[in-house]
Design a protein around this motif. Structure first.
Motif, PDB file in Angstrom:
ATOM      1  N   VAL A 248       0.846  -1.206   0.000  1.00 51.55           N
ATOM      2  CA  VAL A 248       0.000   0.000   0.000  1.00 51.55           C
ATOM      3  C   VAL A 248       0.880   1.254   0.000  1.00 51.55           C
ATOM      4  N   ASP A 249       1.895   1.251   0.854  1.00 53.86           N
ATOM      5  CA  ASP A 249       2.779   2.427   0.944  1.00 53.86           C
ATOM      6  C   ASP A 249       3.524   2.666  -0.371  1.00 53.86           C
ATOM      7  N   ALA A 250       3.807   1.586  -1.108  1.00 48.55           N
ATOM      8  CA  ALA A 250       4.493   1.740  -2.388  1.00 48.55           C
ATOM      9  C   ALA A 250       3.536   2.185  -3.490  1.00 48.55           C
ATOM     10  N   GLY A 251       2.240   2.279  -3.165  1.00 51.58           N
ATOM     11  CA  GLY A 251       1.275   2.791  -4.131  1.00 51.58           C
ATOM     12  C   GLY A 251       0.720   1.740  -5.075  1.00 51.58           C
ATOM     13  N   TYR A 252       0.879   0.456  -4.737  1.00 57.88           N
ATOM     14  CA  TYR A 252       0.411  -0.604  -5.647  1.00 57.88           C
ATOM     15  C   TYR A 252      -1.114  -0.709  -5.643  1.00 57.88           C
ATOM     16  N   VAL A 253      -1.706  -0.622  -4.453  1.00 59.03           N
ATOM     17  CA  VAL A 253      -3.168  -0.737  -4.324  1.00 59.03           C
ATOM     18  C   VAL A 253      -3.639   0.268  -3.282  1.00 59.03           C
ATOM     19  N   PRO A 254      -4.937   0.634  -3.324  1.00 58.14           N
ATOM     20  CA  PRO A 254      -5.440   1.613  -2.368  1.00 58.14           C
ATOM     21  C   PRO A 254      -5.379   1.087  -0.936  1.00 58.14           C
ATOM     22  N   TYR A 255      -5.366   2.024  -0.014  1.00 60.67           N
ATOM     23  CA  TYR A 255      -5.268   1.716   1.404  1.00 60.67           C
ATOM     24  C   TYR A 255      -6.395   0.817   1.909  1.00 60.67           C
ATOM     25  N   SER A 256      -7.566   0.900   1.262  1.00 56.17           N
ATOM     26  CA  SER A 256      -8.706   0.115   1.759  1.00 56.17           C
ATOM     27  C   SER A 256      -8.422  -1.395   1.733  1.00 56.17           C
ATOM     28  N   HIS A 257      -7.359  -1.804   1.040  1.00 55.74           N
ATOM     29  CA  HIS A 257      -7.018  -3.236   0.979  1.00 55.74           C
ATOM     30  C   HIS A 257      -6.031  -3.665   2.064  1.00 55.74           C
ATOM     31  N   GLN A 258      -5.517  -2.703   2.835  1.00 51.74           N
ATOM     32  CA  GLN A 258      -4.417  -3.049   3.743  1.00 51.74           C
ATOM     33  C   GLN A 258      -4.852  -3.923   4.915  1.00 51.74           C
ATOM     34  N   VAL A 259      -4.128  -5.026   5.106  1.00 54.20           N
ATOM     35  CA  VAL A 259      -4.342  -5.936   6.229  1.00 54.20           C
ATOM     36  C   VAL A 259      -3.201  -5.746   7.213  1.00 54.20           C
ATOM     37  N   GLY A 260      -3.501  -5.647   8.490  1.00 55.74           N
ATOM     38  CA  GLY A 260      -2.436  -5.540   9.486  1.00 55.74           C
ATOM     39  C   GLY A 260      -2.744  -4.506  10.542  1.00 55.74           C
ATOM     40  N   GLN A 261      -1.743  -4.207  11.339  1.00 52.82           N
ATOM     41  CA  GLN A 261      -1.942  -3.383  12.529  1.00 52.82           C
ATOM     42  C   GLN A 261      -2.449  -1.981  12.194  1.00 52.82           C
ATOM     43  N   THR A 262      -2.009  -1.397  11.089  1.00 52.52           N
ATOM     44  CA  THR A 262      -2.553  -0.091  10.718  1.00 52.52           C
ATOM     45  C   THR A 262      -3.487  -0.217   9.510  1.00 52.52           C
TER      46      THR A 262
END
Lengths: 348, 258
Positions: A264-278
């Protein structure tokens, strides 16, 4: 008549209950057996009556609803006012919410109104001496906290997929009761100007299957990006080709697409896909980690998945320690072959 | 605009944290700003830049929490920082902290906008922002992803909801929580951190806020380590991706996961 001991907020959108709502109602039913009293639920917004009539089969003894125009789109102020009033009128001991975006902030807000302790995002509930004792993951699930709330009213939000959805019992039926809105429009400060619904994607929190991609998804040297892209744009282009494969496998398995923070931080996919602590904390039946090494923040967000499959080039990646099945190899070759193999078996 | 941003110091998300004898052991975990609060600081600074005014950063914590006020607030451009510390807050729950924050915001006075992070990554409660707003009688809009209009009298924001995006408007004063999609956060330069470390940070205790020890309703009598994951990892190998994929698919079907 038996007094009501438990109120459950049924979170719904346009006449469809969020799956986590029925899980909460199931928890309410089992608590009522231990605490005594009956279970009521409250459903608000357009489509509420229909959802309220379904609630009996999932364990409600009484279902209250309002489709007042002030409740059409979700706003915290009028919804919280309805919950506070209903909880007071019924003099309940426990108010349950699903841990959805709405559920968590409503729980927080009504806790102030009712001077009650709030215990959000719990994964287990017990009753000792007539009081709730719950388990909450803290530090992103690195630890479990046994948690108590003192005072006459306890407010809990139940983590999505941590409790079984009750089986609908069609023999349980009843008539939902309409209730009046508490706040007139003039007393509500927020206005909804626009609502843009997301394209029918499976929501990560509810998904039974999640296929996730990490930084490794961009590492396909065989792919030649279109001419004229700078280095960063070429990397993102590569990653997007990789995420297409992730998405195709997710589609075959009927699941959602997740991502690591690095992706997500590298800009590959939007933040709404992020799994994990944040990002999102998830607990699917199957989690397929592709090109994810397994940073502690990521593992914290998905470690309660029932089955984990890891596909990674690096045989020492920490993700393999959590995985039931591991494949060391090139995900660009494995993912399409695996999608095809599953398509055959699932008849898709 | 007078903007307050509430931040918290927490163990770094990469820290290994364990339970011993029912207590949390942080070990040598690095203490940092709660990652969600970085977006709250960013949103507060963006609003200040758009509308003028000042940003006041506040935190409740020990003396050590001064560190995040310097590096993550003042050095990034916040106008002022206040440390709230009191030994009586040692075991305060979220609601007690919300009462302290509400009292501090009232003491600051005439605040137009309050920014919070989504939740703190230690207790993972995610209720303090909504509770502080409720105590102050202010509208609360959560998970804000963009702020198209900030003041002087109204706030217009985009927010993420389970079903997509909402655009919401509210008169000021109001409180918000900020999501990660607000954008990349700015990084403080070394020079600005050095400058900020010379700033005078007022320290308030409960008496300064006119508060008795606020009641904590929620407690954690014991913490435990989660049960170890009972898993035997089976590595799937083969001579071709197809062979590996077929084997993996057979194994997965046999486990009846789907």
């Amino acid at each position: 008549m038996m007094s009501t001991s438990i109120l459950v907020f049924i979170d719904q959108f346009n006449g469809a209950a969020l799956p986590a709502s029925w899980e909460s109602l199931g928890v309410g039913r089992s608590l009522a057996i231990k605490l005594g009293g009956s279970v009521a639920c409250l459903v608000l917004g357009s489509g509420a009556q229909r959802v309220a009539s379904e609630a009996f089969a999932y364990g409600a003894d009484a279902a209250y609803f309002s489709e007042d125009p002030t409740l059409t789109g979700y706003r915290l102020e009028p919804y919280a006012a309805m919950l506070t009033k209903t909880a007071r009128d019924l003099a309940v001991q426990v108010v349950l919410f699903p841990t959805t975006g709405r559920g968590r902030e409503l729980a927080a807000t009504t806790a102030i109104d009712l001077q009650a302790g709030v215990m959000p995002d719990v994964t287990a509930i017990d009753v000792q001496d007539g009081q709730l004792v719950v388990t909450r993951p803290v530090y992103a699930g690195k630890l479990l906290a046994q948690t108590l709330a003192s005072g006459p009213v306890q407010i809990v939000t139940t983590r999505t997929r941590a409790f079984e959805k009750p089986l609908a019992d069609p023999s349980r039926q009843g008539s939902p009761q309409a209730v009046d809105a508490v706040l007139p429009e003039a007393d509500i400060r927020t206005r909804i100007l626009e609502l843009a619904a997301a394209r029918g994607e499976v929501s990560l929190g509810d998904a039974a299957v999640i296929v996730s991609g990490g930084r490794g998804v961009s590492n396909n040297p065989a792919l030649q990006p279109p001419a004229g892209l700078d280095e960063k744009a070429a990397e993102i282009w590569r990653a997007q080709q990789g995420f297409k494969l992730v998405g195709e496998l997710a589609a075959v398995l009927g699941g959602a697409v997740g991502a690591s923070r690095a992706a997500v931080d590298a800009g590959y996919v939007p933040y709404s896909h992020q799994v994990g602590q944040t990002g999102k904390m998830v607990s699917p039946d199957l989690y397929v980690a592709c090109g994810i090494s397994g940073a502690i923040q990521h593992l914290a967000g998905m470690r309660t998945s029932k089955y984990i499959i890891a596909i990674n080039k690096d045989p020492d990646a920490p993700i393999f320690k959590l995985a039931r099945f591991g494949v060391v190899g090139d995900l660009y070759a494995i993912l399409p072959a695996f999608a095809e193999a599953m398509r055959k078996r699932l008849g898709k | 605009l007078k903007i307050v941003v509430c931040i918290k110091q927490v163990p770094d998300s990469a820290a290994r944290i364990v339970a011993e004898g029912g207590q949390v052991v942080l070990g040598d975990a690095l203490l940092v700003i709660n990652p969600w609060d970085e977006y709250a600081v960013e949103a507060a600074l963006l609003c200040m830049e758009a509308a003028g005014g000042e940003v006041i950063a506040i935190t409740v914590g020990g003396e050590g929490a001064r560190d995040i006020l310097v590096k993550e607030a003042l050095a990034k451009g916040c106008s002022q920082a206040i440390l709230i510390t009191d030994p009586a807050l040692q075991n305060a729950d979220s609601q007690a902290i919300a009462r302290v924050l509400a009292a501090a915001i009232q003491k600051i006075g005439e605040v137009d906008l309050i920014c919070f992070g989504r939740q703190a990554i230690d207790g993972d409660m995610g209720v303090t922002g909504a509770q502080t707003a409720r105590l102050l009688g202010l509208p609360f809009i959560s998970l804000v992803s963009a702020i198209p209009t900030c003041g002087p009298d109204v706030l217009k924001v985009e927010r993420s909801i389970d079903e997509g995006r909402q655009v919401v408007e509210t008169p000021l004063p109001a409180a918000i929580s900020v999501g990660k999609d607000i954008g990349e956060v700015r990084i403080a330069s070394f020079i600005n951190i050095r400058k900020a470390s010379r700033a005078v940070i007022p320290v308030w205790n409960l008496a300064d806020l006119g508060l008795q020890t606020p009641a904590s309703l929620v407690s954690w009598p014991a913490v435990t380590n989660p049960p170890a994951r009972q898993v035997t990892t089976e590595m799937i190998t083969g001579n071709s991706p197809q062979e590996i994929a077929e084997k993996l698919a057979d194994k997965l079907m046999a486990e009846k996961v789907l």
